[in-house]
Motif scaffolding. Sequence first.
Motif, PDB file in Angstrom:
ATOM      1  N   HIS A 236       0.822  -1.216   0.000  1.00  0.00           N
ATOM      2  CA  HIS A 236       0.000   0.000   0.000  1.00  0.00           C
ATOM      3  C   HIS A 236       0.852   1.260   0.000  1.00  0.00           C
ATOM      4  O   HIS A 236       2.045   1.231   0.282  1.00  0.00           O
TER       5      HIS A 236
ATOM      6  N   ASN B  13      -2.527   4.341   4.081  1.00  0.00           N
ATOM      7  CA  ASN B  13      -3.405   3.203   3.793  1.00  0.00           C
ATOM      8  C   ASN B  13      -2.951   1.980   4.580  1.00  0.00           C
ATOM      9  O   ASN B  13      -2.017   2.044   5.371  1.00  0.00           O
ATOM     10  N   ASP B  14      -3.605   0.857   4.337  1.00  0.00           N
ATOM     11  CA  ASP B  14      -3.202  -0.425   4.908  1.00  0.00           C
ATOM     12  C   ASP B  14      -3.556  -1.519   3.906  1.00  0.00           C
ATOM     13  O   ASP B  14      -3.910  -1.221   2.762  1.00  0.00           O
ATOM     14  N   HIS B  15      -3.474  -2.779   4.336  1.00  0.00           N
ATOM     15  CA  HIS B  15      -3.707  -3.910   3.433  1.00  0.00           C
ATOM     16  C   HIS B  15      -5.085  -3.887   2.779  1.00  0.00           C
ATOM     17  O   HIS B  15      -5.280  -4.440   1.709  1.00  0.00           O
TER      18      HIS B  15
ATOM     19  N   VAL C 205      -6.721  -1.755   1.135  1.00  0.00           N
ATOM     20  CA  VAL C 205      -6.876  -1.158  -0.196  1.00  0.00           C
ATOM     21  C   VAL C 205      -6.716  -2.209  -1.295  1.00  0.00           C
ATOM     22  O   VAL C 205      -7.118  -1.980  -2.434  1.00  0.00           O
ATOM     23  N   TRP C 206      -6.120  -3.352  -0.955  1.00  0.00           N
ATOM     24  CA  TRP C 206      -5.901  -4.434  -1.917  1.00  0.00           C
ATOM     25  C   TRP C 206      -6.852  -5.618  -1.694  1.00  0.00           C
ATOM     26  O   TRP C 206      -6.622  -6.700  -2.234  1.00  0.00           O
TER      27      TRP C 206
ATOM     28  N   ALA D 225      -0.964  -9.178   0.922  1.00  0.00           N
ATOM     29  CA  ALA D 225      -1.105  -7.715   1.021  1.00  0.00           C
ATOM     30  C   ALA D 225      -0.609  -7.322   2.409  1.00  0.00           C
ATOM     31  O   ALA D 225      -1.229  -7.641   3.410  1.00  0.00           O
TER      32      ALA D 225
ATOM     33  N   ASP E  38       0.754  -4.943   5.658  1.00  0.00           N
ATOM     34  CA  ASP E  38       0.629  -3.689   6.375  1.00  0.00           C
ATOM     35  C   ASP E  38       2.041  -3.248   6.710  1.00  0.00           C
ATOM     36  O   ASP E  38       2.758  -3.944   7.455  1.00  0.00           O
TER      37      ASP E  38
ATOM     38  N   HIS F 242       1.224   0.935  10.194  1.00  0.00           N
ATOM     39  CA  HIS F 242      -0.045   0.985   9.475  1.00  0.00           C
ATOM     40  C   HIS F 242      -0.876  -0.250   9.807  1.00  0.00           C
ATOM     41  O   HIS F 242      -0.345  -1.321  10.052  1.00  0.00           O
TER      42      HIS F 242
END
Length: 65
Positions: free
Chosen positions: A30, A34-36, A38-39, A55, A57, A61
């Motif tokens: 990311h 953001n963090d994981h 978003v995916w 994905a 972090d 985050h």
Amino acid sequence: MFVKIKDNKFYAYTGGKEISKEQPTIVFIHGAANDHSVWSLQSRYFSFHNWNSIAVDLPGHGKSD
């Protein structure tokens, strides 16, 4: 899944599937603020189409220390 590196805990979302040595792996990273999550959609898609999807972090985050 949580991974511990040098006393720091890091989180990586795997799209709801276990990691398999027989499958190719894709890693999602990311951007700022953001963090994981978003995916999430992309991670699940690849996980359910014979890929290992991770994905992460980044430190500070999401669920990571």
